[in-house]
Design a protein around this motif. Structure first.
Motif, PDB file in Angstrom:
ATOM      1  N   ARG A  96       1.165  -1.374   0.339  1.00 54.97           N
ATOM      2  CA  ARG A  96       0.140   0.194  -0.030  1.00 54.97           C
ATOM      3  C   ARG A  96       1.277   1.341   0.002  1.00 54.97           C
ATOM      4  N   ASP A  97       1.498   1.099   1.120  1.00 53.62           N
ATOM      5  CA  ASP A  97       3.129   2.283   0.944  1.00 53.62           C
ATOM      6  C   ASP A  97       3.474   2.708  -0.739  1.00 53.62           C
ATOM      7  N   SER A  98       3.822   1.650  -1.380  1.00 54.24           N
ATOM      8  CA  SER A  98       4.157   1.607  -2.476  1.00 54.24           C
ATOM      9  C   SER A  98       2.903   1.970  -3.420  1.00 54.24           C
ATOM     10  N   VAL A  99       2.081   2.426  -3.347  1.00 56.68           N
ATOM     11  CA  VAL A  99       0.973   2.464  -4.642  1.00 56.68           C
ATOM     12  C   VAL A  99       0.835   3.813  -5.067  1.00 56.68           C
ATOM     13  N   PRO A 100       1.677   4.901  -3.927  1.00 58.42           N
ATOM     14  CA  PRO A 100       0.712   6.611  -5.309  1.00 58.42           C
ATOM     15  C   PRO A 100       2.346   6.982  -6.114  1.00 58.42           C
ATOM     16  N   ALA A 101       3.139   5.891  -5.988  1.00 58.30           N
ATOM     17  CA  ALA A 101       5.250   6.007  -6.066  1.00 58.30           C
ATOM     18  C   ALA A 101       4.575   5.238  -7.747  1.00 58.30           C
ATOM     19  N   PHE A 102       3.641   4.233  -7.336  1.00 63.83           N
ATOM     20  CA  PHE A 102       3.190   3.670  -8.513  1.00 63.83           C
ATOM     21  C   PHE A 102       2.743   4.406  -9.534  1.00 63.83           C
ATOM     22  N   LEU A 128      10.047   2.259  -9.773  1.00 63.11           N
ATOM     23  CA  LEU A 128       9.619   3.428  -8.617  1.00 63.11           C
ATOM     24  C   LEU A 128      11.300   4.007  -7.722  1.00 63.11           C
ATOM     25  N   PRO A 129      10.408   5.229  -7.627  1.00 68.19           N
ATOM     26  CA  PRO A 129      12.485   5.674  -6.668  1.00 68.19           C
ATOM     27  C   PRO A 129      12.796   4.429  -5.862  1.00 68.19           C
ATOM     28  N   GLY A 130      13.939   4.297  -5.470  1.00 72.36           N
ATOM     29  CA  GLY A 130      14.900   3.429  -4.679  1.00 72.36           C
ATOM     30  C   GLY A 130      14.977   2.276  -5.317  1.00 72.36           C
ATOM     31  N   ASP A 131      14.988   2.073  -6.858  1.00 78.18           N
ATOM     32  CA  ASP A 131      15.246   0.840  -7.222  1.00 78.18           C
ATOM     33  C   ASP A 131      14.315  -0.114  -7.109  1.00 78.18           C
ATOM     34  N   GLU A 132      12.921   0.391  -7.111  1.00 76.19           N
ATOM     35  CA  GLU A 132      12.087  -0.882  -7.301  1.00 76.19           C
ATOM     36  C   GLU A 132      11.629  -0.938  -7.957  1.00 76.19           C
TER      37      GLU A 132
END
Length: 153
Positions: A96-102, A128-132
């Motif tokens: 869920r934390d990654s949803v906005p960046a996605f 995504l930022p940070g190599d994800e």
């Protein structure tokens, strides 16, 4: 499972974060979040009668549709993950934390399609930022105009 994690975002705060992204990109947004514990769409493994979360709240999910291109929907699950569908390509288990960046990657032009003709294979890549990075295969018949316009060899 067990203890409730206060640092993990709630469905409401995740929806608020998506709303922020929608505002940035000037997108229409439709939220269906009245899905109660009796209607959650999956995870019967949690026990059919476990209606309350450990902290006594009703677990609930939200389904968010974003207008604009690409077409994107987000299903937020009570278990702190989300399923994001971009132009019909489904990404499961996005934290869920990654949803906005996605979403920023998808709407901001970072997401792209990688493909090769032999052996044939196309992938929607969402960095995504940070190599994800998230990658899902794209069926050729699903190559929408948006996806076709994102192809990088």
């Amino acid at each position: 499972m067990g203890a409730h994690h206060p640092h993990l975002p709630t469905t409401e705060s995740a929806v608020a974060a998506i709303r922020e992204v929608a505002r940035e990109y000037n997108l229409e947004m439709l939220v269906t979040d009245d899905i109660g514990a009796d209607q959650t769409s999956r995870r019967t493994s949690a026990g059919a009668f476990a209606v309350l979360d450990p902290d006594g709240t009703l677990p609930h999910e939200a389904f968010v549709e974003l207008g604009g291109t690409p077409s994107v929907t987000v299903r937020l699950y009570p278990e702190d993950d989300a399923q994001i569908t971009v132009e019909g390509v489904v990404f499961d288990d996005v934290p869920r934390d990654s949803v906005p960046a996605f979403l920023r990657s998808a709407f901001g032009g970072l997401a792209h399609v990688k493909g090769r003709f032999f052996p044939p294979g196309w992938w929607l890549v969402v960095p995504l930022p940070g190599d994800e990075t998230y990658k899902e295969p794209v069926a050729l018949r699903m190559l929408s105009p948006w996806l076709s316009g994102r192809v990088r060899k």
